[in-house]
Design a protein around this motif. Structure first.
Motif, PDB file in Angstrom:
ATOM      1  N   TYR A   1      -8.122  10.738  -4.004  1.00 19.30           N
ATOM      2  CA  TYR A   1      -9.144  10.757  -2.951  1.00 19.30           C
ATOM      3  C   TYR A   1      -8.882  11.772  -1.837  1.00 19.30           C
ATOM      4  N   GLY A   2      -7.773  12.463  -1.892  1.00 22.44           N
ATOM      5  CA  GLY A   2      -7.522  13.518  -0.929  1.00 22.44           C
ATOM      6  C   GLY A   2      -7.455  13.041   0.506  1.00 22.44           C
ATOM      7  N   SER A   3      -8.291  13.639   1.368  1.00 24.07           N
ATOM      8  CA  SER A   3      -8.236  13.367   2.805  1.00 24.07           C
ATOM      9  C   SER A   3      -8.651  11.950   3.170  1.00 24.07           C
TER      10      SER A   3
ATOM     11  N   PHE B   1       0.818  -1.204   0.000  1.00 22.66           N
ATOM     12  CA  PHE B   1       0.000   0.000   0.000  1.00 22.66           C
ATOM     13  C   PHE B   1       0.858   1.263   0.000  1.00 22.66           C
ATOM     14  N   ASP B   2       2.030   1.186   0.667  1.00 21.66           N
ATOM     15  CA  ASP B   2       2.863   2.377   0.768  1.00 21.66           C
ATOM     16  C   ASP B   2       3.333   2.884  -0.587  1.00 21.66           C
TER      17      ASP B   2
ATOM     18  N   PRO C   1       0.935   8.122  -3.001  1.00 23.53           N
ATOM     19  CA  PRO C   1       0.803   9.365  -3.783  1.00 23.53           C
ATOM     20  C   PRO C   1      -0.397   9.356  -4.723  1.00 23.53           C
ATOM     21  N   ALA C   2      -0.643   8.226  -5.396  1.00 25.17           N
ATOM     22  CA  ALA C   2      -1.785   8.143  -6.316  1.00 25.17           C
ATOM     23  C   ALA C   2      -3.105   8.235  -5.562  1.00 25.17           C
ATOM     24  N   ILE C   3      -3.184   7.596  -4.404  1.00 23.25           N
ATOM     25  CA  ILE C   3      -4.409   7.647  -3.590  1.00 23.25           C
ATOM     26  C   ILE C   3      -4.650   9.061  -3.091  1.00 23.25           C
ATOM     27  N   MET C   4      -3.581   9.737  -2.696  1.00 20.77           N
ATOM     28  CA  MET C   4      -3.713  11.124  -2.247  1.00 20.77           C
ATOM     29  C   MET C   4      -4.250  12.004  -3.369  1.00 20.77           C
TER      30      MET C   4
ATOM     31  N   ASP D   1       2.095  18.656   0.148  1.00 22.72           N
ATOM     32  CA  ASP D   1       1.219  19.509   0.955  1.00 22.72           C
ATOM     33  C   ASP D   1      -0.083  18.808   1.315  1.00 22.72           C
ATOM     34  N   SER D   2      -0.487  17.833   0.509  1.00 23.62           N
ATOM     35  CA  SER D   2      -1.764  17.168   0.743  1.00 23.62           C
ATOM     36  C   SER D   2      -1.718  16.201   1.919  1.00 23.62           C
TER      37      SER D   2
END
Length: 216
Positions: free
Chosen positions: A29-31, A18-19, A23-26, A70-71
């Motif tokens: 889907y953001g938060s 998962f690690d 970046p792609a998940i961020m 930043d996200s």
């Protein structure tokens, strides 16, 4: 068979690693990333049947990303992972106290006896401190709270070492990722660095097993 193969591939690629996809998940889907981090870390520490989930490498990876993205806010990430680690061990303790003996007597295939035995030996040697020390030993950290719940450790004593161990574990690995994640060598060899972290963290367990065999 195709469906089972696809499910197995999804599990091994996206859950165990998962690690790599943070970046792609961020970006997508953001938060929601905070909820997923909480869920994975809680399950890794709190469910005796999921010791294979990433813990050390996940904390390091997110710490490194928080230094550059930043996200992903380091303060939020740190607090969420700390709460997940404390609640996970607490859940595991109560599972051991309420259902531990029944699960072991039923010879449940999801709980490997050798893992329970390793945690038991670790606990017998180090006593109450095992709850703190096991935080830094993959596999054992999932089973030690379970064994403590089966045993006679008072919950207040367990909670004391649980909180101290969680603070030390989350601080060490997320802090290491945050401060060293921007180093070019770490960026270019992140997979190898994460594997090195896992190997170093599992070294105490290897030494413990070697000593026990030597004594026998």
């Amino acid at each position: 068979m195709d469906a089972l193969y696809q499910l197995a591939y999804f599990f091994s690629e996206y859950i165990l690693h998962f690690d790599r996809y943070i970046p792609a998940i961020m970006a997508a889907y953001g938060s929601l990333i905070y909820f997923l981090l909480f869920l994975i870390l809680f399950c890794e520490t709190g469910l005796v049947v999921t010791p294979f989930l990433p813990g050390d490498s996940l904390l390091f990876a997110c710490g490194a990303l928080a230094a550059t993205a930043d996200s992903l806010h380091f303060g939020y990430f740190y607090a969420i992972c700390l709460v997940a680690a404390i609640l996970g061990d607490t859940c595991n303790y109560w599972i051991g106290e309420k259902f531990g003996l029944k699960l072991l007597e039923s010879h449940n295939s999801l709980i490997r006896p050798e893992h329970v035995e390793k945690a038991q030996r670790f606990y017998e040697k180090h006593g109450h401190k095992a709850i703190f020390l096991c935080r830094f030993v993959p596999i054992v950290r999932t089973f030690a709270p379970f064994v403590a719940g089966i045993g006679t450790m008072h919950y207040r004593t367990f909670l004391h070492y649980n909180v101290i161990g969680a603070v030390a574990w989350v601080t060490l690995f997320s802090g290491a990722g945050y401060f060293f994640g921007n180093i070019p060598f770490v960026k270019n060899n992140f997979g190898h660095v994460a594997m090195g972290i896992i190997l170093v963290s599992v070294l105490p367990l290897v030494v413990e097993v070697w000593r026990s065999r030597k004594e026998k």
